[in-house]
Design an enzyme around this catalytic site. Structure first.
Site, PDB file in Angstrom:
ATOM      1  N   ASP A 107      93.322 -34.510 -62.665  1.00  0.00           N
ATOM      2  CA  ASP A 107      94.082 -35.345 -61.711  1.00  0.00           C
ATOM      3  C   ASP A 107      93.194 -35.660 -60.754  1.00  0.00           C
ATOM      4  O   ASP A 107      92.961 -34.472 -59.693  1.00  0.00           O
ATOM      5  CB  ASP A 107      95.389 -35.779 -62.158  1.00  0.00           C
ATOM      6  CG  ASP A 107      95.689 -36.300 -60.667  1.00  0.00           C
ATOM      7  OD1 ASP A 107      96.589 -37.397 -61.493  1.00  0.00           O
ATOM      8  OD2 ASP A 107      96.623 -35.935 -59.730  1.00  0.00           O
TER       9      ASP A 107
ATOM     10  N   GLU B 194      90.002 -37.741 -63.304  1.00  0.00           N
ATOM     11  CA  GLU B 194      90.068 -39.029 -63.956  1.00  0.00           C
ATOM     12  C   GLU B 194      89.380 -39.429 -61.880  1.00  0.00           C
ATOM     13  O   GLU B 194      90.060 -38.791 -61.106  1.00  0.00           O
ATOM     14  CB  GLU B 194      91.952 -38.962 -62.927  1.00  0.00           C
ATOM     15  CG  GLU B 194      92.296 -40.411 -62.685  1.00  0.00           C
ATOM     16  CD  GLU B 194      93.625 -39.877 -61.828  1.00  0.00           C
ATOM     17  OE1 GLU B 194      94.191 -41.372 -62.001  1.00  0.00           O
ATOM     18  OE2 GLU B 194      93.980 -39.662 -61.396  1.00  0.00           O
TER      19      GLU B 194
END
Length: 750
Positions: free
Chosen positions: A429, A482
């Protein structure tokens, strides 16, 4: 004989303020009547009396009580006639002395308790362990730090170890000592690791490290390497046995080593376990891991998803963070059960042919008092300078990746999930926030790197080390970033200068596509480039196409509600979006509820609107997604060359006036090519001539306007033969009927 321990030292020990208890407690060399011997000292606040028991012959020698608070001492020679080196005990000497005697005590209830001396127990850490930790290269850190089940001299217990280099003293507090840490003060070391063997501690015991920090303040901290934790809002770590589960996924794990993530079909279903389905009678409706495993595996199998991606499952104090603000990096959240229960979850998914990817968050951590923040009273895991150590958007702290031990902690944590839980992939993330020192910062709010640039060199090195370690140690495991910027080589190998990820999320494709679909169809003719632009850079990275939870939260609305038009057009547009996405180069990811055509924006307290399946239109979307997944799996041309320009070919991308796109997907062998025809307007286009590379029969294998999906059933079933007329610079063509707001997919049959 008078003790050689000062009264002041004993007082600090009794009060729990001694900075180095192991310098007093345990076996220590002394001169006794001209001979070298061992003084064994113990702090036993519950003891009425204590003895040294010779392990060889069982003889007892009473220990003298030197302080009413429970400080005892006895002079002991482990081997008569063999003096102890007066210069001090080596590690080998301590091993010998710990096995040659035991401590016996009678408590206030008159119960007799016998145990090995915790302060004579040999360290679980070897010199090589300490060297690797200092170098930041101990990839099995989780086998040494934390709470390790251990048996010493026949006595079962738990070995606790924690890195806190700036602490003055560290105590173990927990169920095993009534949360009074004075009797379990840890031994320090030059490596900054504090360690203690606690006889009788067991699986299920709650515990914390009580740390006397550099400022003289006591703070209770959860174990950074703890394998389990209490149910929030409680914050203690819990002793766990990670060997209880008997794995049955040997076939899956063996096949995974040969699985090639570049060329296989990958349909990913993103899931928030806390809200995917609810369970009556449980706290907040959280379903347990075992029930979730059975339901989710069945659902993914029926929907033809190949993988699930779980939003973070590591322990997190604030449920509303969805797991993205982790404290227990090594502990699956107790909201759904125990570590063994989560192992069952992964095992069951594997036995049903479903891979498990988890979201992993090394980019930041929260400031909760029991967590990593100022762990030993100093910025240990985080940067000291707030311009580097605090995230302005999330109010969280940023790891100091340049510090060896911190980098080691996170790399080892990633490997831990792959090793102990058989996880198949890690989606990292907020990678962009890691790469740039000026991320979300204005001028003057960030510190340039040593070359004056804005690149976070420590984070870059960390990500490369992480990816190299994952791919070397666990072949077939995938990593996904990401990452929303133009950083080059995110999914390129480290030896080629890249970051080493398997995949990069294609945030540009997602933003462009949704922006295009927000337009009313009559205006789409002016936005054709928003669809075609992604193919300019589609093969610069190994892209995964995400329609994730981020697209249906924070006021954005559900995907269905973002579609323009009346009721019919909204559903048709959603089917069109999915069909375009599934046939675009790249692997696919869809957040739960998207397959139901939810009306409501996702809410973690409520979850998907399963009741919508009572309506035919919503069941149609669900069936459409299932069939698209199956089409991708069955047709090599739709997954074999997702990351190569050899697998894609424009047929017609210039017809913006009609808002039409036509393209071919191809495989690396002689597998039949796939022709995709997209109509982004609600106008039916009859006899639309499309050029094809080869004459023959082109079977329609999918049509998003099918009645089965809730469409108007404008199809080309069962298929079309070529007409011998060239089109689009190709030698032959077919004349198709383009469904309104629809996609027709054809496969060459002969």
């Amino acid at each position: 004989m008078q003790t050689q321990v000062s009264l002041s030292s004993i007082g600090h020990l009794i009060n729990g303020t001694h900075e180095n208890p192991s310098s007093v407690l345990g076996p220590h060399p002394v001169d006794y009547r001209g001979q070298s011997a061992i003084a064994v000292r113990s702090f036993l606040p519950e003891a009425q009396a204590a003895w040294i028991v010779d392990s060889a012959n069982g003889s007892r020698r009473p220990m003298r009580r030197l302080h009413p608070g429970g400080f005892f001492e006895a002079i002991y020679s482990p081997s008569a006639g063999q003096p102890v080196d007066a210069a001090g005990l080596s590690r080998e000497d301590k091993v010998k002395s710990s096995s040659s005697y035991r401590i016996q005590m009678s408590n206030q209830s008159g119960e007799m308790i016998e145990m090995p001396d915790p302060y004579a127990a040999p360290s679980i850490l070897t010199d090589f362990d300490r060297y690797l930790i200092g170098e930041g290269r101990h990839h099995q850190l989780y086998e040494r730090l934390g709470a390790q089940l251990r048996t010493i001299d026949g006595t079962k217990g738990v070995n606790f170890a924690v890195w806190a280099p700036n602490a003055r003293s560290v105590q173990l507090v927990g169920d095993f000592n009534g949360w009074d840490g004075r009797s379990h003060a840890a031994r320090g070391s030059d490596a900054g690791i504090w360690e203690m063997f606690v006889p009788g501690a067991k699986v299920g015991d709650r515990y914390k490290f009580r740390i006397l920090d550099a400022h003289g303040q006591w703070t209770d901290k959860a174990d950074p390497c703890g394998f389990a934790a209490e149910l929030p809002p409680l914050t203690a770590s819990v002793v766990a046995d990670l060997k209880l589960h008997s794995w049955s996924d040997d076939e899956w794990m063996s096949n995974r080593r040969d699985w090639n993530p570049m060329h296989e079909a990958m349909n990913v279903y993103e899931v928030h376990l806390g809200s995917w389905q609810k369970a009556a009678g449980r706290t907040h409706g959280w379903m347990d891991y075992r029930s979730l495993a059975k339901r989710l595996a069945d659902y993914c199998h029926r929907m033809n998803f190949t993988h699930v991606e779980l939003m973070p499952i590591n322990e997190h104090p604030f449920t509303g963070s969805w797991g993205y603000q982790a404290v227990g990096y090594f502990a699956p959240t107790s909201r759904h059960g125990s570590p063994e229960d989560f192992m069952f979850f992964v095992d069951h998914m594997h036995q049903n042919g479903i891979g498990v990817i988890v979201d992993w968050v090394p980019a930041h951590f929260p400031k909760d008092a029991h967590g990593l923040a100022k762990f030993d009273g100093t910025p240990l895991y985080e940067h000291a300078d707030v311009r580097q150590g605090e995230h302005p958007d999330w109010g969280t702290l940023i790891p100091n990746y340049a510090r060896n031990e911190v980098r080691n902690f996170f790399v080892a944590n990633a490997l831990f999930w792959l090793d102990k839980y058989h996880i198949d992939g890690l989606r990292v993330d907020a990678v962009a926030s890691m790469l740039y020192l000026d991320y979300s910062r204005e001028d003057g709010e960030w510190v340039p790197n040593e070359y004056g640039g804005r690149e976070n060199l420590g984070a870059i090195d960390f990500l490369r080390e992480f990816n190299v370690a994952v791919h070397e140690k666990f072949p077939g495991v995938v990593t996904a970033a990401e990452e929303s910027t133009a950083w080059p080589g995110v999914s390129r190998p480290v030896h080629e200068g890249g970051l080493g990820f398997t995949y990069k999320w294609n945030m540009g494709w997602m933003n462009d596509s949704l922006r295009y679909f927000h337009n009313e169809p009559i205006h789409r003719q002016f936005h054709q480039n928003e669809l075609t632009f992604s193919l300019i850079y589609a093969f610069t990275e190994n892209f995964m196409l995400p329609l994730s939870h981020d697209e249906v939260v924070h006021g954005k609305g559900s995907l269905l509600s973002q579609m323009p038009g009346d009721m019919w057009q909204k559903f048709a547009n959603l089917r069109l979006l999915y069909s375009y996405m599934w046939t675009h180069p790249g692997k696919n990811l869809l957040f739960m509820g998207g397959e139901l055509a939810m009306w409501n924006e996702w809410n973690a307290d409520d979850g998907p609107q399963w009741e919508l399946l009572d309506f035919e239109t919503h069941r149609g979307i669900q069936q459409c997604v299932s069939d698209l997944n199956q089409v991708v799996i069955e047709n090599k041309a739709l997954h074999d060359l997702d990351f190569s320009g050899d697998g894609f070919e424009w047929v017609d991308c210039m017809n913006g006036q009609d808002s039409v796109l036509v393209y071919l997907r191809k495989a690396s062998d002689d597998s039949p090519p796939i022709l995709v025809c997209c109509n982004f307007t609600p106008v039916v286009r009859q006899l639309y001539r499309v050029g094809v590379p080869k004459a023959g029969y082109w079977k329609e294998i999918f049509n998003s306007d099918s009645k089965a999906y809730g469409g108007s059933d404008v199809t080309n079933s069962p298929g079309l033969a070529t007409i011998g007329v060239g089109q689009h610079d190709r030698p032959d063509s077919i004349e198709i009927t383009m469904p309104p707001l629809g996609v027709s997919i054809f496969r060459l049959e002969s």
